[in-house]
Design an enzyme around this catalytic site. Sequence first.
Site, short mmCIF file in Angstrom:
data_model
loop_
_atom_site.label_atom_id
_atom_site.label_comp_id
_atom_site.label_asym_id
_atom_site.label_seq_id
_atom_site.Cartn_x
_atom_site.Cartn_y
_atom_site.Cartn_z
N CYS A 115 84.39 -19.36 129.68
CA CYS A 115 84.86 -18.53 128.57
C CYS A 115 85.52 -17.26 129.09
CB CYS A 115 83.69 -18.21 127.65
SG CYS A 115 84.19 -17.20 126.25
N CYS B 265 84.88 -14.20 126.94
CA CYS B 265 83.56 -13.60 127.14
C CYS B 265 83.50 -12.83 128.46
CB CYS B 265 82.45 -14.65 127.20
SG CYS B 265 82.58 -15.98 126.01
N ASP B 266 84.00 -13.43 129.53
CA ASP B 266 83.70 -12.92 130.86
C ASP B 266 84.89 -12.35 131.64
OD1 ASP B 266 81.03 -13.68 130.54
OD2 ASP B 266 81.45 -15.73 131.17
#
Length: 309
Positions: free
Chosen positions: A132, A135-136
């Site tokens: 992701c 997300c990261d």
Amino acid sequence: MENVIIIGTGCAGWTAAIYTARANLNPLVISGSLPGGQLSTTTEVENFPGFPEGVMGPELMGKMQQQAEKFGTRVEYSQINSLIKNTDGTFTLKSDSQEYQAKTVIIATGASPRHLGLPNEKELIGKGLTSCATCDGAFYRDVPVAVIGGGDSAAEEATFLTRFASKVYLVHRRDELRASKIMADRVLANPKVEPVWDSTVTEYLTNEKGEMRAAKIKNLKTGEESELELECVFVAIGHVPNTQFLEGTGIDLDENGYIIQQGSGAGTNIEGLFAAGDVADHVYRQAITAAGNGCQAALEAERYLADHE
Ligand code: NAP
């Protein structure tokens, strides 16, 4: 006989539980094989509204569970292996050890990112291996990273990552992308993106802290092996929706196994059976969209029960 059984404990499942519990439906939640869903395996979540300082994925899921239990949600830690609709309109669900009856069911079993199947993948998740970029990605500023895959997800993630990373290797097993032309053109035109064609990752190499430090690459045409120094690998080779247990239910799935939603948000082709979150969404796949869809499923289940009283 339960009013509502919710299968899955990611954002969609817990949100459905909060809403159905507050509607006095006394929901039963079945955890599934990964309690807390995909967020339970991530580190910091910076894009969930209401947390300006960010929140750790497992903490967020713990709070959602707490909130659901506060209103009377019951949780069982098991996995549903089969689901059928009975002739009287109710549902029978079976786990390894138990059978359940319910008037409505909300399927929120999510999807699992597909991985390459290399030996140390599990240990590296959260330590330089993720699926992701949203997300990261922001954790990997000014360092090299790689994206594996050649579809729209890989193209989108690689383009997004160029905002942060010093360089983005795009490792694909063929010499042309599967991604739509516009996304492929965009990613390949980006000067920070370096395609690594006809190649696959054969090994993830770690530093003394067990974090990703390099990927071993094999060129599938020449057999040549090399190493890419990097700090994170984003695997974008597709997701697998967790719908295998629905075989034989008659529920409509698309060609990739995702549940096809009908009606106003979270319905399925089977009355009384609802679906929410990543199990029915291959496009957005965000915590907040899954939570919103869980809310829709709960409201629809509530209306269905009211109409069938
Ligand atoms: P996808 O289209 O199935 O692409 C998966 C990619 O991973 C392919 O390039 C495939 O290679 C590669 N791959 C699969 N298994 C592999 C393996 N074992 N080793 C190495 N490479 C492997 O999946 P996706 O990109 O996640 O997209 C899924 C769906 O969502 C698509 O319909 C896509 O259009 C849609 N989507 C849309 C957007 C958007 O429009 N903004 C964004 C993301 C996703 P091959 O090409 O060689 O098969």
